[in-house]
Scaffold this active site. Structure first.
Site, PDB file in Angstrom:
ATOM      1  N   TYR A  74     -68.972 128.581 -40.084  1.00  0.00           N
ATOM      2  CA  TYR A  74     -69.643 127.750 -41.095  1.00  0.00           C
ATOM      3  C   TYR A  74     -68.830 126.491 -41.306  1.00  0.00           C
ATOM      4  O   TYR A  74     -67.601 126.556 -41.439  1.00  0.00           O
ATOM      5  CB  TYR A  74     -69.754 128.498 -42.430  1.00  0.00           C
ATOM      6  N   GLU A  99     -70.183 123.485 -43.340  1.00  0.00           N
ATOM      7  CA  GLU A  99     -70.951 122.517 -44.142  1.00  0.00           C
ATOM      8  C   GLU A  99     -70.064 121.323 -44.492  1.00  0.00           C
ATOM      9  O   GLU A  99     -68.905 121.495 -44.882  1.00  0.00           O
ATOM     10  CB  GLU A  99     -71.467 123.178 -45.425  1.00  0.00           C
ATOM     11  N   ASP A 105     -87.849 106.630 -32.857  1.00  0.00           N
ATOM     12  CA  ASP A 105     -87.776 108.027 -32.429  1.00  0.00           C
ATOM     13  C   ASP A 105     -87.689 107.994 -30.902  1.00  0.00           C
ATOM     14  O   ASP A 105     -88.692 107.848 -30.203  1.00  0.00           O
ATOM     15  CB  ASP A 105     -89.010 108.791 -32.899  1.00  0.00           C
ATOM     16  N   THR A 107     -83.874 113.972 -29.731  1.00  0.00           N
ATOM     17  CA  THR A 107     -83.465 115.312 -29.323  1.00  0.00           C
ATOM     18  C   THR A 107     -82.468 115.164 -28.188  1.00  0.00           C
ATOM     19  O   THR A 107     -82.429 114.134 -27.505  1.00  0.00           O
ATOM     20  CB  THR A 107     -84.654 116.140 -28.830  1.00  0.00           C
ATOM     21  N   LYS A 160     -83.947 116.721 -23.694  1.00  0.00           N
ATOM     22  CA  LYS A 160     -84.996 116.238 -22.782  1.00  0.00           C
ATOM     23  C   LYS A 160     -84.296 115.596 -21.572  1.00  0.00           C
ATOM     24  O   LYS A 160     -83.501 116.251 -20.926  1.00  0.00           O
ATOM     25  CB  LYS A 160     -85.943 115.315 -23.544  1.00  0.00           C
ATOM     26  N   ARG A 167     -80.611 122.271 -26.849  1.00  0.00           N
ATOM     27  CA  ARG A 167     -81.687 121.973 -27.802  1.00  0.00           C
ATOM     28  C   ARG A 167     -81.042 121.493 -29.096  1.00  0.00           C
ATOM     29  O   ARG A 167     -80.103 122.105 -29.602  1.00  0.00           O
ATOM     30  CB  ARG A 167     -82.498 123.228 -28.115  1.00  0.00           C
TER      31      ARG A 167
HETATM   32  N1  DSN Z   1     -92.551 118.869 -28.396  1.00  0.00           N
HETATM   33  C1  DSN Z   1     -91.988 117.693 -27.797  1.00  0.00           C
HETATM   34  C2  DSN Z   1     -92.697 117.284 -26.576  1.00  0.00           C
HETATM   35  O1  DSN Z   1     -93.040 118.129 -25.769  1.00  0.00           O
HETATM   36  O2  DSN Z   1     -92.914 116.107 -26.366  1.00  0.00           O
HETATM   37  C3  DSN Z   1     -91.880 116.577 -28.769  1.00  0.00           C
HETATM   38  O3  DSN Z   1     -91.154 116.997 -29.853  1.00  0.00           O
END
Ligand code: DSN
Length: 420
Positions: free
Chosen positions: A62, A64, A208, A234, A237, A243
């Site tokens: 933990y 925080e 974003d 994120t 990707k 993740r």
């Molecule tokens: N779920 C993602 C995607 O596949 O584009 C976006 O957050």
């Protein structure tokens, strides 16, 4: 580190003995990833080093708060992981401030709203049916429920974002925040134009960048960092990390962003994920990653052309990025049918709405294909021609799915994911 130190990392044999049911699921998923074509634009094969950090004892801690300002004792080791990660993120993206704690892209976006807006404020963002994201104002999401979201889309004729429409909407609605970035838009976004509009109406500019931040990291496309007040993304990707989510911002917004992530929106950070993000950021700073990012785009363009040659239509006429949105109406197949037929042939992709789609979202007139994973496997433009033919074959009504799956197997064996 002391010589007698032992890394208590992933011990798969122990898991098999302890919990064979879950071990079987994990092996099954590894086999599924290895034996098929993974064309979901938001997925990738992360490295063994990232997986090792994810499976480490940092999961137990933990923490925080932020490095050297925690609400728990015993944080000296995890503090280092987070500090290293923050320094790597600032260096890689040329950012003034970085926060590695968001648990996901949606959490990062929630924190951006938290940092810069109040419920009821007006926000201008891209509509989901035209390629935006749930958190950009969908009626079923916190963004649509708690904010007055005004949407822009793409033009019917060009299928591109129309900056005149964005400017007109901003002037009319005077948003507190403007969001750009998308999940199913294959073209580059004009961050400078968005910045100019935000400045004109006195709005915060949030980018974003979840889908394309890996291409930015690899210096394959322009960066939003110099233009945005805050960039959310994120890490799993194209960027090929664990993740999770991350935020970059100007120094003037650092305190607001940090407070919005913790304590406003989250509690304890996932320190194993923070460490894994640091590992991925180091990998993304390498010359080989830059070559990878460029190849991702070359492959997406080759796949888009291959599908076009098979009678399908690339929305907006092609792609500048890692994904292509493909309109299937010309071959009389729906998105849902395509997803199911490809699945039967071990080709994993997703159905997708196309702009001005006559079908409901559960059916869709298109598919979205992306090349982050196949490029990690080492595939190149010639392989994308084969992939295009395999998809086209799988989409035919009387397709022999088993025969196509066998050809998929031949292709992925030549480019194995997680080679043994
Ligand atoms: N779920 C993602 C995607 O596949 O584009 C976006 O957050």
């Amino acid at each position: 580190m002391a010589a007698e130190s032992v890394f208590w990392g992933p011990d798969f044999q122990a898991l098999q003995e302890e919990d064979p049911q879950i071990a079987e699921v994990i092996l099954g998923e590894l086999e599924r990833q290895r034996s098929g074509l993974q064309l979901i634009a938001s997925e990738n094969f992360t490295s063994p080093a990232v997986l090792a950090a994810l499976g480490s004892t940092l999961s137990n801690k933990y923490a925080e708060g932020y490095p050297n300002k925690r609400y728990y004792g015993g944080c000296s080791e995890v503090d280092q992981a987070e500090e290293i990660g923050i320094a790597r993120a600032k260096e890689l993206f040329g950012a003034e401030h970085a926060n590695l704690q968001p648990h996901s892209g949606a959490s990062a976006n929630l924190a951006a709203y938290g940092a810069f807006t109040k419920p009821g404020d007006t926000v201008l963002a891209m509509s989901l049916p035209h390629g935006g994201h749930l958190t950009h104002g969908s009626a079923v999401n916190f963004s649509g429920k708690w904010f007055n979201v005004v949407s822009y889309g793409v033009r019917a004729d060009t299928e591109l974002i129309d900056m005149d429409e964005v400017r007109d909407a901003a002037r009319q609605h005077q948003p507190r925040m403007i969001i750009c970035g998308a999940t199913a838009y294959s073209r580059l976004i004009d961050f400078a134009a968005f910045r100019a509009i935000a400045d004109e109406v006195g709005a915060i500019l949030m980018v974003d960048a979840a889908h394309f931040i890996g291409l930015v990291a690899g210096k394959a496309i322009p960066s939003p960092v110099p233009y945005a007040d805050v960039v959310t993304f994120t890490t799993h990707k194209v960027l090929r990390g664990p993740r999770g989510g991350m935020m970059l911002c100007k120094a003037e917004h650092a305190a607001a962003v940090d407070k919005a992530v913790f304590p406003m929106m989250q509690g304890g950070p996932l320190m194993h994920a923070v460490a894994a993000k640091a590992v991925a950021l180091r990998e993304a700073a390498s010359p080989s990653y830059q070559a990878y990012a460029k190849q991702v785009i070359a492959n997406a363009q080759a796949l888009s052309e291959a599908l076009t040659a098979e009678g399908m239509r690339a929305v907006s006429g092609g792609t500048d990025t890692h994904l292509a949105l493909i309109d299937l109406r010309g071959i009389d197949v729906t998105g849902a049918q395509a997803e199911q037929r490809c699945d039967a042939a071990r080709i994993t992709l997703n159905k997708n709405a196309i702009p001005y789609d006559p079908q409901p979202p559960s059916v869709g007139s298109g598919i979205r294909v992306g090349t982050p994973a196949v490029t990690t496997q080492g595939m190149t433009e010639d392989d994308m021609k084969t992939v295009g033919s395999l998809i086209a074959a799988a989409l035919r009504p009387q397709a022999d799915a088993a025969a196509i799956a066998a050809q998929v197997g031949d292709l992925v064996r030549r480019h194995p994911a997680y080679p043994v």
